[in-house]
Design a protein around this motif. Structure first.
Motif, PDB file in Angstrom:
ATOM      1  N   LYS A  98      -7.431  45.356  45.772  1.00  9.84           N
ATOM      2  CA  LYS A  98      -6.583  46.111  44.965  1.00  9.84           C
ATOM      3  C   LYS A  98      -6.147  47.452  45.023  1.00  9.84           C
ATOM      4  CE  LYS A  98      -8.180  42.881  41.453  1.00  9.84           C
ATOM      5  NZ  LYS A  98      -9.194  42.504  39.877  1.00  9.84           N
ATOM      6  N   ASN A  99      -7.209  48.260  45.839  1.00  8.95           N
ATOM      7  CA  ASN A  99      -7.152  49.584  46.208  1.00  8.95           C
ATOM      8  C   ASN A  99      -7.399  50.021  47.643  1.00  8.95           C
ATOM      9  OD1 ASN A  99      -7.554  50.865  43.056  1.00  8.95           O
ATOM     10  ND2 ASN A  99      -9.201  49.097  43.523  1.00  8.95           N
TER      11      ASN A  99
ATOM     12  N   GLU B  51      -6.308  52.139  49.521  1.00 14.26           N
ATOM     13  CA  GLU B  51      -6.372  53.267  50.178  1.00 14.26           C
ATOM     14  C   GLU B  51      -7.865  53.857  50.367  1.00 14.26           C
ATOM     15  OE1 GLU B  51      -6.488  53.727  45.806  1.00 14.26           O
ATOM     16  OE2 GLU B  51      -5.324  52.443  47.254  1.00 14.26           O
ATOM     17  N   TYR B  52      -8.647  52.940  49.740  1.00 13.20           N
ATOM     18  CA  TYR B  52     -10.019  53.324  49.775  1.00 13.20           C
ATOM     19  C   TYR B  52     -10.654  52.845  51.162  1.00 13.20           C
ATOM     20  CZ  TYR B  52     -10.914  54.959  45.130  1.00 13.20           C
ATOM     21  OH  TYR B  52     -10.878  55.641  44.088  1.00 13.20           O
TER      22      TYR B  52
ATOM     23  N   ILE C  30     -17.508  53.475  44.925  1.00 10.67           N
ATOM     24  CA  ILE C  30     -16.408  54.164  44.016  1.00 10.67           C
ATOM     25  C   ILE C  30     -17.135  55.802  43.746  1.00 10.67           C
ATOM     26  CG2 ILE C  30     -15.241  54.362  42.005  1.00 10.67           C
ATOM     27  CD1 ILE C  30     -14.982  51.451  41.798  1.00 10.67           C
TER      28      ILE C  30
ATOM     29  N   ASP D  72     -14.866  58.670  45.611  1.00 10.23           N
ATOM     30  CA  ASP D  72     -14.198  59.814  44.820  1.00 10.23           C
ATOM     31  C   ASP D  72     -14.623  61.027  45.107  1.00 10.23           C
ATOM     32  OD1 ASP D  72     -12.674  57.535  43.794  1.00 10.23           O
ATOM     33  OD2 ASP D  72     -13.573  57.547  41.935  1.00 10.23           O
TER      34      ASP D  72
END
Length: 452
Positions: A27-28, A30-31, A439, A443
């Motif tokens: 879902k993400n 870019e991580y 996360i 971040d």
């Protein structure tokens, strides 16, 4: 990683993290860049430690410090003194520490270090000489705002004291550069108990959410006989559970009757381990049985909770099946990566079969060490805070803060697991822990320009 020397423990830890991150990464995407970066330590320090034995002969050991990630604060993690210490083990421990520290909510980065020095069989004078020689080099690389090591296997209060004394002489400063210090020179109350107590506080939340129950009458299997196992056992007994086993590298000690271990038994075992002796030195009498070379997991036909609290990979797939057969419903790691990947897969597969939150028969609720045993480093963080303020909190204050941290950690794992778990009506705590910790660190790294 294919061009690097084989590092099985570290590779296992990376696989365990990355496999559970996949639902989040889909879902993400870019991580994925952050995942590639976070696997590589910011710095690895290796050095020679030369010291003098009591017979005046010269001994030499290898010293290490893996400063893995400082996105959330100073590097924080223990110093392990054991002949098995190598870079693979320290990188695995440091990697786990990064996410564990993130889950506490305190501002700490992750690191790990130690030496292949074996304290067993050494005199106090030889241990002092080693610690001074070890700190002679390590002192160049640590500081209260840079890297704050702690104890680990082989590094207890005595060793921390010697290392602190060495640092103070070398640097001519009294600062909070180690945690686990003595109570009258900067240490925190509840630090020795913290990992074991925190483990039990975490499982208390699991008991409530899965079965709406508590510790009263629960039959509990514990491995290990060090600080983590001892204080977990004492807290379980205090809350009404029955401790059926403890163990060490030579075998397992099991209770024959329904009473299980008593606080007096735990105190006697603590004295045995403080003298660095095997559990065979404990006067077992007729209430206990010794199982040479065994671990507790296959020795009981009936149990409710299993708390591996000795070392990495101490509970394998076959033993996981034996626990399920015995009716165990809860497994939580007091040790770091206590379960092998095949054991985790078996526990998680049982979770995935649940169709509703009220139909969980045959399921094992599994909690990984990076969440369940975070109490130790949490109180280390609280010790750092007390040192910075030149204050000392009461035992009740520290214990209340520890419990709050463990409850919050559990809720974070449950809520994140609920969002990203694959299969089953009950969320995966391992997925929740890995994703939530990742996360938070990723971040912070992005904000600081480590990936974008």
């Amino acid at each position: 990683m294919s061009n690097l020397p084989s590092e099985p423990e570290f590779e296992q830890a990376v696989h365990e993290i990355t496999s559970t991150l996949e639902p989040f990464l889909e879902k993400n995407p870019e991580y994925r860049r952050a995942l590639a970066v976070v696997q590589i330590p910011e710095r690895i320090v290796q050095f020679r430690v030369t010291w003098e034995r009591d017979d005046l002969s010269v001994a030499v050991n290898r010293g290490f410090r893996v400063q893995f990630n400082s996105a959330l604060g100073p590097y924080k993690g223990g110093l392990r003194l054991h002949p098995t210490v190598n870079l693979s083990i320290l990188k695995f421990l440091g990697f786990e520490q990064v996410f564990k520290n993130a889950l506490t909510g305190l501002m700490m980065g992750g690191g790990k270090g130690g030496s292949d020095f074996d304290p067993k069989g050494k005199s106090d004078n030889e241990i002092r000489k080693f610690c001074y020689a070890f700190m002679q080099e390590l002192s160049r690389h640590i500081g209260d705002n840079t890297d704050v090591p702690a104890g680990d296997i082989g590094t207890g209060g005595r060793e921390i004291g010697f290392m602190f004394g060495a640092y103070k002489k070398i640097r001519n400063e009294f600062s909070g550069i180690l945690t686990g210090k003595g109570a009258n020179w900067g240490g925190s109350f509840i630090r020795p108990e913290a990992t074991g107590y925190g483990l039990v506080y975490y499982v208390t939340e699991m008991l409530r959410d899965l079965d709406g129950t508590d510790w009263k009458g629960k039959r509990v299997l514990i491995s290990g006989a060090g600080n983590v196992a001892q204080y977990a056992a004492l807290k379980v007994i205090e809350l009404g559970g029955v401790v059926l086993s403890l163990s060490d590298s030579t075998g397992a000690l099991t209770a024959k009757g329904e009473e299980g271990f008593t606080p007096a038994d735990i105190a006697a075992i603590a004295d045995v381990k403080l003298a660095r002796k095997s559990l065979t030195a404990f006067n077992a009498e007729s209430r206990f049985e010794w199982h040479e070379g065994k671990r507790p997991w296959t020795l009981f036909d009936k149990a409710d909770v299993a708390l591996p609290s000795a070392s990495q990979n101490e509970l394998n797939g076959e033993e996981a099946k034996a626990l399920i057969k015995a009716g165990v419903r809860y497994v939580a790691e007091g040790s770091n990566m206590g379960c092998t990947q095949d054991a985790i897969d078996i526990f998680e597969a049982s979770r995935k079969t649940t169709v509703s939150a009220t139909e969980t028969k045959g399921m094992v609720f599994y909690a990984p060490g990076k969440a369940a045993n975070a109490g130790g480093v949490a109180v280390s963080g609280l010790e750092m805070a007390q040192n910075s303020q030149r204050l000392k909190w009461t035992p009740a204050e520290v214990d209340a803060k520890l419990k709050d941290i463990m409850v919050t950690c559990y809720k974070t794992c449950w809520e994140t697991g609920s969002k990203y778990s694959e299969g089953g009506a009950i969320p995966s705590l391992v997925a929740g822990a890995n994703i939530a910790g990742f996360i938070k660190v990723a971040d912070a790294m992005r904000d600081q320009g480590d990936w974008w």
